[in-house]
Structures are given as C-alpha cells and as structure tokens.
Scaffold this active site. Structure first.
Site, PDB file in Angstrom:
ATOM      1  N   PHE A 101       0.932  -1.315   0.377  1.00 25.07           N
ATOM      2  CA  PHE A 101      -0.144   0.551   0.202  1.00 25.07           C
ATOM      3  C   PHE A 101       0.880   1.472   0.224  1.00 25.07           C
ATOM      4  O   PHE A 101       0.693   2.448  -0.691  1.00 25.07           O
ATOM      5  CB  PHE A 101      -0.421   0.160   1.394  1.00 25.07           C
ATOM      6  CG  PHE A 101      -0.406   0.763   2.441  1.00 25.07           C
ATOM      7  CD1 PHE A 101      -0.831   1.633   3.216  1.00 25.07           C
ATOM      8  CD2 PHE A 101      -0.008  -0.545   3.120  1.00 25.07           C
ATOM      9  CE1 PHE A 101       0.230   2.056   3.859  1.00 25.07           C
ATOM     10  CE2 PHE A 101       0.783  -0.250   4.220  1.00 25.07           C
ATOM     11  CZ  PHE A 101       0.872   1.251   4.827  1.00 25.07           C
ATOM     12  N   LYS A 102       2.476   1.158   0.733  1.00 23.76           N
ATOM     13  CA  LYS A 102       2.424   2.489   0.364  1.00 23.76           C
ATOM     14  C   LYS A 102       3.604   3.075  -0.931  1.00 23.76           C
ATOM     15  O   LYS A 102       4.101   4.079  -0.844  1.00 23.76           O
ATOM     16  CB  LYS A 102       3.928   2.316   1.354  1.00 23.76           C
ATOM     17  CG  LYS A 102       4.580   1.646   2.493  1.00 23.76           C
ATOM     18  CD  LYS A 102       4.111   2.381   2.932  1.00 23.76           C
ATOM     19  CE  LYS A 102       3.760   1.398   4.776  1.00 23.76           C
ATOM     20  NZ  LYS A 102       4.895   1.264   5.659  1.00 23.76           N
ATOM     21  N   ASP A 103       3.384   1.586  -1.650  1.00 25.74           N
ATOM     22  CA  ASP A 103       3.724   2.726  -2.956  1.00 25.74           C
ATOM     23  C   ASP A 103       2.307   3.813  -3.726  1.00 25.74           C
ATOM     24  O   ASP A 103       2.983   4.946  -4.336  1.00 25.74           O
ATOM     25  CB  ASP A 103       2.227   1.716  -4.382  1.00 25.74           C
ATOM     26  CG  ASP A 103       3.202   0.616  -4.611  1.00 25.74           C
ATOM     27  OD1 ASP A 103       5.136   1.309  -4.842  1.00 25.74           O
ATOM     28  OD2 ASP A 103       3.429  -0.546  -4.759  1.00 25.74           O
TER      29      ASP A 103
END
Length: 436
Positions: free
Chosen positions: A106-108
């Site tokens: 999700f950090k993308d």
C-alpha cells in the site's frame, strides 16, 4: 493551502515547503490549517467517478492552485496506473486490496505521489534533493521504486537489520542508481530517531536539501486519503444508506490517519478499527487515555513493529488531544502472533482467500470489534496492505503450502543485495551524509 506544525512553534508552510522540509523545523509534523470539506453535492458527483478523478478532486483541495491543474492531473495520472480492487468475502465484509502497485504494498500510493511532487518542485528550483527515509519494511521499497530515476533526487533508506522479511530487504537493497540502503544495527524506532535527528541538525541541513518520504511527510499522507474516499463510495454504492467501517492494520498510524482525514472531509465513513500487534501503545491509549509507548517488539506483522508511532501526533492534533473523541471514531484491538496465524488459516478455509500477516491482523481486529459492537451493521472493509507473497514464511507456517511468487518479486530475489552497515549512533549517520 497553509500547513503548520503539530508543535506550533515553526513558521507555517506552503504545500511545496511542507513537502520539501518533511519535518517542521520545531520537530513537529505538518497538518493542514483547515481540513478541506466536500459538500453533499460534491460527494454525489464523485459516486461513480474513476479512482483518479476522486484522487484529483482531493489533491486539488489541498493544493489550492499552488500547482497548475494540468500539472497536478499529470502527477495523479502518472502515479495511479494500477487498480484498487474491493473484494467481497461475505455479505458486508470486504478486503480493499492496496497491493497492486509496483512493490505490491500500500505504500506505493503515498510514495509515488510524493516522488512525483518532489520531482516537480526540484525541477522548478533546479535543486538536488536528498530524501532520507526510515522504514520497517514496505515504506522503503515503495519510496525506492517511486523515486527511482526521478531527476534532481537521491534517496537514502535506513532499515533495521534482521527485522524485515527477506523479500522486503531485497526490494530495499537492489534498486541502485539514485537509491542507497543503510542497514542499521537496531530496530525501526532507532531508524526513525536517526532520521528525526538529521532533520534537526542545522549544519547538515545547510549542506543538503533534506526531505523525508516517511508518512511524516504531508505529501505521503494526502494520497492515503484517496483510497479511503474511493472505498467508502464503492461500499456506499453496494450498500445504499450505509456508511463504511474500515479495519486498518496499524504500525506508524499514517494509514489510519489518512482514513480519518477522509472521514473529516465528508466521505461516507462511520468508524475505524485500528488493529495492532504486540506494539499496542495506541490501543492502550484508546482504552485508558494514557499514552505510554513501550520498546518495540518483533512480530510476524513486522511492518507494524513500531513502539512509538510518529503519526499519532497528527491523530492527537485532529482530535484536540481528547482520547474520548478519538475513541468515538476509532476502536483499537491488539492481535497476537498466534491469532495472526490462526486468522490466515481460518480465512483461507472459509473463503479460499490468502492474507498476509498484516491484513490478517486487520481481519481479526474486525472480528473482535463485531463481537462486542452488534449495533454496527455497516459494511466493513479490511485494508489489505501487502501481497501475501511478501511474507512467504508466515504463509507457509499458517497454511503449510507454497504460494506462487509474482514474476516481478522473483526477479528481485535473484538480484545481489547491496547495503551499507550503519550503527545507531547519530554521529555515524551524519558523517556518512556529509560525504554524499
């Protein structure tokens, strides 16, 4: 829009200044002077809009003309080239998969948005910007891939030696180019402390144009509102008249803070569940009103192994340091490693769905919430923060089976690791950075 520090002792900043500084000069975290609001009519217009249109509408409210609409739209279009599926497990229970970006985490979302904004500002100023990042796993790889090849930027990642999964470490240490990985002989809190000290070092800041890509950076936080807004509108469409409940695996609490911002902006969200592991300082605060962080404990959900989460300062700010107000919106539940393994197995047996350990924490926390809060019949989505293939050892332990590793991850596993050992002494980090 103007942004100011949670410590309220530094000069207010523009979006550009807040993005490039990362941490305010007084050591606080930047927050918006006013939380932008969406009217009922504006929400109605976004109900059937594509993800990028929702993202652009939110970003535009925070931008307030600082970047042209055309340039801002280009940033959004370049960042979010992947899907955000909402997968139904059973009636009123969903998984919002946030792991379809380049690094399968999700950090993308936040890292790519920040990278493109930073590149835009760096080009505007003809400046070489040094991005300094502490990571407990997925943040570092997302930042590395987000900034890879972005002109006028270089990235230095600090990660705790032996405390990230092998795949995460390979993603951190094999990017090369304008990305350098420092392997710190400590835990994530040590990495985070070193980064904060660097930002408070006046001599270092004179030499380097330092910024951060951790969730302490406001331009990492803003895009985390996008997928909550998107998810809430998707759930509202499937369950007319209902508002969303989100269960969020929580470590540094940036993800949850993004959700809270989306709720405060007016999107149809009712409640949040903060699932923690043994690092449960915020869970205890929500129950007792006392914030007493403990040293970090290593767990299976390693990206959540944060004893003293930075973004909690923002949550306290948004709720006026009133734990009862915060607890009215957020319920906290701690999940043990044994419960995590049990949940991975139970979910697979019931639904044929494989969860990584962090998503399993979120699912188990949702179950605990529902067991004691029958009055909440709203549809709930567990925020799935990483592809299960990134945690092969935990999946094998829980399911006693091998899972297919996506080609892009297998390619990373085959590369040679390149990292530089670093102590927990700030002088060593400062000396290294001065030689860049």
């Amino acid at each position: 829009m103007i942004f100011y520090s949670t410590n309220k002792k530094s000069t207010p900043a523009s979006l550009k200044k807040a993005t490039l500084e990362g941490l305010a000069t007084d050591g606080g975290l930047y927050v918006p002077s006013d939380i932008p609001r969406f009217s009922t009519d504006e929400i109605e217009l976004l109900k059937e809009a594509p993800f990028n249109h929702i993202a652009f509408a939110i970003a535009k409210k925070f931008n307030e003309g600082e970047i042209s609409d055309d340039s801002l739209w280009e940033v959004v279009e370049n960042c979010f080239t992947f899907k955000t599926p909402l997968v139904g497990l059973e009636k009123s229970t969903y998984v919002e998969e946030l792991f379809h970006g380049p690094t399968l985490a999700f950090k993308d979302y936040g890292a790519r948005f920040l990278a493109h904004l930073t590149g835009y500002f760096a080009k505007e100023d003809h400046t070489l910007i040094t991005v300094l990042v502490a990571t407990s796993g997925d943040t570092g790889s997302a930042v590395a891939y987000g900034f890879k090849g972005v002109p006028n930027t270089r990235v230095v990642l600090l990660y705790p030696s032996g405390k990230v999964s092998r795949l995460q470490e390979q993603q951190l240490t094999t990017v090369g180019g304008n990305v350098t990985a420092l392997e710190v002989s400590g835990d994530f809190d040590d990495c985070q402390r070193l980064v904060k000290q660097a930002f408070m070092d006046a001599e270092l800041k004179q030499r380097l144009a330092l910024t951060s890509a951790n969730s302490i950076n406001i331009s990492r936080l803003i895009p985390q509102t996008f997928y909550y807004a998107w998810g809430s509108l998707q759930l509202a469409a499937r369950h007319p008249g209902k508002k969303a409940v989100f269960s969020v695996p929580s470590g540094n609490y940036g993800n949850l803070t993004g959700g809270v911002l989306a709720k405060m902006m007016g999107f149809p969200i009712n409640h949040f569940i903060a699932g923690s592991n043994a690092n449960d300082s915020v869970t205890r605060y929500l129950e007792e009103g006392r914030y007493e962080p403990n040293p970090t404990v290593a767990t299976l959900s390693s990206a959540m192994d944060v004893g003293n989460p930075s973004n909690f300062a923002r949550l306290r700010h948004f709720y006026g340091d009133d734990y009862r107000a915060m607890a009215a919106d957020i319920s906290g539940y701690a999940v043990t490693d044994n419960e995590t393994i049990e949940t991975i197995g139970a979910v697979y047996d019931r639904f044929g769905y494989i969860m990584d350990p962090h998503t399993a924490v979120g699912f188990r926390a949702l179950e605990k919430f529902r067991a004691t809060n029958e009055i909440f019949d709203d549809p709930a989505a567990v925020m799935s923060t990483a592809h299960p293939a990134k945690f092969i050892e935990a999946i094998k332990k829980a399911l006693d089976m091998e899972i297919t590793i996506p080609d892009r991850l297998q390619e990373v596993l085959d590369r040679r690791k390149v990292s530089i050992p670093m102590s927990t002494n700030y002088r060593d980090l400062a000396a290294f950075l001065m030689k860049l």
